[in-house]
Design a protein around this motif. Structure first.
Motif, PDB file in Angstrom:
ATOM      1  N   VAL A 105      49.413  54.018  43.970  1.00 44.58           N
ATOM      2  CA  VAL A 105      49.503  54.450  42.876  1.00 44.58           C
ATOM      3  C   VAL A 105      49.790  56.065  42.755  1.00 44.58           C
ATOM      4  N   LEU A 106      51.020  56.220  42.274  1.00 40.12           N
ATOM      5  CA  LEU A 106      51.239  57.666  42.155  1.00 40.12           C
ATOM      6  C   LEU A 106      51.386  58.035  40.679  1.00 40.12           C
ATOM      7  N   VAL A 107      50.350  59.313  40.243  1.00 31.42           N
ATOM      8  CA  VAL A 107      50.190  59.955  38.964  1.00 31.42           C
ATOM      9  C   VAL A 107      51.035  61.083  39.016  1.00 31.42           C
ATOM     10  N   GLY A 174      48.848  70.134  43.874  1.00 26.77           N
ATOM     11  CA  GLY A 174      49.128  71.078  43.222  1.00 26.77           C
ATOM     12  C   GLY A 174      50.532  71.751  43.560  1.00 26.77           C
ATOM     13  N   GLY A 175      50.941  72.289  42.783  1.00 25.53           N
ATOM     14  CA  GLY A 175      52.443  73.235  43.012  1.00 25.53           C
ATOM     15  C   GLY A 175      53.548  72.293  43.478  1.00 25.53           C
ATOM     16  N   VAL A 176      53.627  70.958  43.097  1.00 28.06           N
ATOM     17  CA  VAL A 176      54.488  70.102  43.481  1.00 28.06           C
ATOM     18  C   VAL A 176      55.692  69.973  42.371  1.00 28.06           C
ATOM     19  N   GLU A 177      56.683  70.372  42.756  1.00 29.42           N
ATOM     20  CA  GLU A 177      57.847  70.113  41.854  1.00 29.42           C
ATOM     21  C   GLU A 177      58.873  68.815  41.988  1.00 29.42           C
ATOM     22  N   ILE A 178      58.577  67.817  41.288  1.00 33.58           N
ATOM     23  CA  ILE A 178      59.389  66.620  41.540  1.00 33.58           C
ATOM     24  C   ILE A 178      61.045  67.029  40.873  1.00 33.58           C
ATOM     25  N   TRP A 179      61.951  66.710  41.873  1.00 34.42           N
ATOM     26  CA  TRP A 179      63.130  67.237  41.277  1.00 34.42           C
ATOM     27  C   TRP A 179      64.161  65.930  41.254  1.00 34.42           C
ATOM     28  N   GLY A 180      63.926  64.884  41.920  1.00 37.01           N
ATOM     29  CA  GLY A 180      64.579  63.475  41.896  1.00 37.01           C
ATOM     30  C   GLY A 180      63.763  62.477  41.748  1.00 37.01           C
ATOM     31  N   ALA A 181      64.288  61.496  40.865  1.00 40.46           N
ATOM     32  CA  ALA A 181      63.541  60.174  40.678  1.00 40.46           C
ATOM     33  C   ALA A 181      64.794  59.204  40.762  1.00 40.46           C
ATOM     34  N   PHE A 182      64.202  57.851  41.625  1.00 38.96           N
ATOM     35  CA  PHE A 182      65.369  57.036  42.035  1.00 38.96           C
ATOM     36  C   PHE A 182      64.733  55.781  41.976  1.00 38.96           C
ATOM     37  N   ASP A 183      65.492  54.612  41.800  1.00 37.51           N
ATOM     38  CA  ASP A 183      65.111  53.082  41.799  1.00 37.51           C
ATOM     39  C   ASP A 183      64.060  53.048  43.004  1.00 37.51           C
ATOM     40  N   GLY A 184      63.239  52.377  42.886  1.00 32.59           N
ATOM     41  CA  GLY A 184      62.422  51.884  44.235  1.00 32.59           C
ATOM     42  C   GLY A 184      60.928  51.572  43.851  1.00 32.59           C
ATOM     43  N   PRO A 185      60.307  52.522  43.193  1.00 31.71           N
ATOM     44  CA  PRO A 185      60.604  54.035  42.990  1.00 31.71           C
ATOM     45  C   PRO A 185      60.592  54.902  44.105  1.00 31.71           C
ATOM     46  N   LEU A 186      61.399  55.957  44.073  1.00 35.91           N
ATOM     47  CA  LEU A 186      61.476  56.998  45.266  1.00 35.91           C
ATOM     48  C   LEU A 186      61.347  58.125  44.432  1.00 35.91           C
ATOM     49  N   PHE A 187      60.521  59.312  44.892  1.00 35.45           N
ATOM     50  CA  PHE A 187      60.707  60.673  44.047  1.00 35.45           C
ATOM     51  C   PHE A 187      60.785  61.553  45.480  1.00 35.45           C
ATOM     52  N   LEU A 188      61.878  62.638  45.291  1.00 38.73           N
ATOM     53  CA  LEU A 188      61.751  63.620  46.127  1.00 38.73           C
ATOM     54  C   LEU A 188      61.162  64.927  45.344  1.00 38.73           C
ATOM     55  N   ALA A 189      60.572  65.662  46.249  1.00 36.39           N
ATOM     56  CA  ALA A 189      59.739  66.866  45.752  1.00 36.39           C
ATOM     57  C   ALA A 189      59.531  67.946  46.607  1.00 36.39           C
ATOM     58  N   GLU A 190      59.233  69.046  46.081  1.00 43.08           N
ATOM     59  CA  GLU A 190      58.990  70.302  46.984  1.00 43.08           C
ATOM     60  C   GLU A 190      57.731  70.793  46.422  1.00 43.08           C
ATOM     61  N   GLN A 191      57.105  71.267  47.827  1.00 42.00           N
ATOM     62  CA  GLN A 191      55.871  71.895  47.753  1.00 42.00           C
ATOM     63  C   GLN A 191      55.558  73.075  48.643  1.00 42.00           C
ATOM     64  N   ASP A 192      55.507  74.174  47.894  1.00 45.09           N
ATOM     65  CA  ASP A 192      55.530  75.395  49.017  1.00 45.09           C
ATOM     66  C   ASP A 192      56.788  75.606  49.835  1.00 45.09           C
ATOM     67  N   GLY A 193      57.818  75.180  49.223  1.00 46.37           N
ATOM     68  CA  GLY A 193      58.930  75.275  50.017  1.00 46.37           C
ATOM     69  C   GLY A 193      59.353  74.190  51.033  1.00 46.37           C
ATOM     70  N   ALA A 195      59.615  69.939  51.907  1.00 52.58           N
ATOM     71  CA  ALA A 195      60.276  68.532  51.284  1.00 52.58           C
ATOM     72  C   ALA A 195      59.041  67.704  51.094  1.00 52.58           C
ATOM     73  N   LEU A 196      59.029  67.043  50.151  1.00 55.61           N
ATOM     74  CA  LEU A 196      57.896  65.773  49.946  1.00 55.61           C
ATOM     75  C   LEU A 196      58.634  64.382  49.638  1.00 55.61           C
ATOM     76  N   ILE A 197      58.430  63.546  50.088  1.00 60.15           N
ATOM     77  CA  ILE A 197      58.846  62.194  49.898  1.00 60.15           C
ATOM     78  C   ILE A 197      57.817  61.224  49.476  1.00 60.15           C
ATOM     79  N   LEU A 198      57.922  60.712  48.132  1.00 62.40           N
ATOM     80  CA  LEU A 198      56.885  59.847  47.571  1.00 62.40           C
ATOM     81  C   LEU A 198      57.470  58.233  47.424  1.00 62.40           C
ATOM     82  N   ARG A 199      57.031  57.479  48.114  1.00 58.71           N
ATOM     83  CA  ARG A 199      57.444  56.107  48.020  1.00 58.71           C
ATOM     84  C   ARG A 199      56.057  55.353  47.448  1.00 58.71           C
ATOM     85  N   PRO A 200      55.944  55.301  46.264  1.00 59.46           N
ATOM     86  CA  PRO A 200      54.572  54.469  45.656  1.00 59.46           C
ATOM     87  C   PRO A 200      54.955  53.231  45.425  1.00 59.46           C
TER      88      PRO A 200
END
Length: 555
Positions: A105-107, A174-193, A195-200
């Motif tokens: 679960v991703l919140v 904290g400090g996580v900016e999600i900049w992309g949301a795609f089917d899957g679901p798949l989320f691309l984010a940035e934290q402190d410069g 990259a962060l990839i979230l596959r919940p």
């Protein structure tokens, strides 16, 4: 021991532990942070990273949001320029490897609804990751202090909720900016410069809302900010927006913040409430009181506090214009009975309702319907708060305004439902939670009948009023652009550049949509608005490259 200091345009600016650059500059009396392409000064406006108007250059790095960047000793901060000089010979830094997380679960969002959802999902046994763009969770309602003890019972309640979420075993980032949301679901984010990839397996979107401003001539001047921004300055950083302030618009937040600022030492010239005196709506007031007596008493307490401090609450009073005057601001207010008057202040705080932060939901394809009363999109949800996209849940104000108490209940329902969808827990009885949720929604319906947050376009006679803060497009220019090439809001965007700026039309977009609908006679629906586009938040090229490399290498 002397306070640490940063440097702004060559002068030392002291700051206190935990303050952002924006808070430090505001406390030092610095209102203007950047210059626009038309050489207009701008300062802090939204205070939550949405408007992109407080951009400064920090240690040579341009376009840093002052409201989201912590002040550090020795920082060299300079006024943000519209076209900062770039070193074209410089090599891009090697991107750090992207971090990949695959929670059950991703919140997304650390406010009242998001924290409650994380706690409920963990209690059911699911692996939970909660991400929030602010360093400290709590959201806009609980607004946690950057340092020091809680300011009042509301902040203490938020601190307890944050502590419960941490103790639940959920991973809070904290400090996580999600900049992309795609089917899957798949989320691309940035934290402190990085990259962060979230596959919940499932996701609960709890991104909240941002404030609807009062668009009048002068609303883009430094010193003019949303009421929530002023509250963030005070509640999070113990910084007053000015020595003398006026609060304008409609809604209970205005009265609350006016009282908080007065208790903090500011002189509040008045609270200009657009709605008429509420005595003419006794049934709405009665329904509100019956739905939640405690919150109703809290509201009456705010009004008593304003009277006790001699702060005038002027009903039926509209903000008409703002001008720069003698180092401050001259504010024109129009009273339905007494006519116009001018108030001189250091800061103007404005709130005329809210707009849901629903970009992620719309990117994922969640079904929306237009609420003509509030003037915004509402997300279609099931009884368990699942959207039309399987495995995607929406709680709180991002799905349509409902208030923090309702968001907490929705979070508990969605958290348990999302956990059950991943194999944790079974079907459960929603009767008690749904009854509580219905009560909170009755309270909200009664509350908003007492105020006037109907969306309003700028006055037709005020053609110079800026609609698009980023691209500096006025009402007259938008009207002329539509006249040259009538059609839909996308046509207006291409013809005038309205909505093409850094904030991606978050402020001008809803106004442009309503204007085009009025001009063309078309009904408003989801597709009437600007389509959200990736990236939905600022992101470094290095982070994009790192995310792409990780996705290319994924099996």
């Amino acid at each position: 021991m002397s306070e640490p200091a940063l440097e702004f345009d060559g002068r030392a600016v002291p700051f206190r532990e935990g303050q952002t650059i924006a808070a430090a500059l505001t406390e030092a009396g610095q209102r203007a942070f950047r210059r626009t392409a038309k050489d207009a000064p701008r300062g802090i406006f939204c205070g939550m990273g949405v408007c992109q108007d407080c951009l400064v250059t920090v240690d040579g790095v341009p376009n840093r949001r002052a409201c989201m960047t912590k002040a550090r000793a020795g920082q060299r901060v300079t006024t943000g320029e519209p076209f900062p000089a770039l070193d074209l010979d410089a090599r891009l830094p090697e991107p750090a490897p992207a971090r990949v997380l695959e929670p059950e679960v991703l919140v997304i969002g650390g406010g009242a609804g998001g924290l409650s959802a994380a706690i409920a999902a963990r209690a059911a046994g699911a692996k939970v990751v909660l991400v929030d763009e602010r360093p400290v969770p709590g959201g806009q309602y609980y607004k946690q202090a950057a340092s020091g003890a809680p300011l009042d019972a509301q902040q203490s309640e938020g601190a307890a909720l944050v502590a419960a979420a941490r103790e639940s075993g959920a991973e809070l980032l904290g400090g996580v900016e999600i900049w992309g949301a795609f089917d899957g679901p798949l989320f691309l984010a940035e934290q402190d410069g990085a990259a962060l990839i979230l596959r919940p397996k499932t996701v609960i979107v709890a991104t909240g809302a941002y404030e609807r401003p009062v668009m009048v001539p002068g609303w883009t001047l430094p010193g003019v900010m949303t009421t929530g921004a002023a509250q963030t300055l005070w509640r999070s950083y113990r910084t007053l927006p000015g020595r003398r302030v006026v609060v304008c618009g409609s809604g209970p937040l205005n009265a609350q913040v006016a009282l908080e600022l007065a208790e903090g030492g500011a002189e509040v010239a008045c609270v200009a409430e657009l709605a008429p005196m509420p005595f003419g709506k006794p049934f709405a007031a009665a329904r509100m009181a019956l739905a939640d007596p405690a919150l109703t008493l809290k509201g009456f307490g705010l009004l008593r506090g304003l009277r006790r401090r001699g702060i005038a609450l002027r009903y039926g009073t509209a903000l008409r214009g703002i001008e720069a005057a003698d180092g401050g601001l001259a504010v024109t207010l129009a009273d339905r009975r007494d006519g116009s008057r001018v108030v001189e202040v250091d800061a103007v705080c404005m709130n005329a309702g809210f707009e849901p932060q629903n970009e992620i939901l719309r990117l994922l394809g969640a079904q929306m319907t237009y609420d003509a009363v509030f003037g915004h999109l509402r997300c279609t949800r099931s009884e368990t708060l699942e959207t039309s996209v399987p495995g995607v849940y929406a709680v709180g104000d991002c799905a349509g305004m409902g208030g923090a108490p309702a968001a907490r209940v929705e979070g508990r329902i969605a958290g348990r439902a999302a956990a059950a969808a991943t194999g944790h827990g079974e079907a459960y009885d929603l009767f008690a939670e749904l009854r509580t949720l219905a009560r909170h929604r009755r309270f909200q319906r009664g509350l908003w009948r007492l105020y006037d947050v109907r969306p309003r376009p700028p006055e037709p006679g005020q053609g110079e009023t800026i609609l698009c803060r980023c691209e500096e497009v006025s009402l007259a220019e938008a009207t002329e652009g539509h006249g040259r090439n009538p059609g839909h809001v996308g046509t207006l965007k291409r013809g005038t550049r309205i909505g093409m700026g850094r904030c991606q039309g978050r402020y001008c977009g809803p106004v442009a949509t309503r204007l085009v609908a009025g001009w063309s006679g078309a009904e408003i629906a989801d597709r009437s608005f600007f389509a959200p586009r990736v990236p939905i938040k600022p992101v470094s090229i290095a982070s994009i490259l790192a995310a792409q490399e990780a996705l290319d290498d994924a099996p």
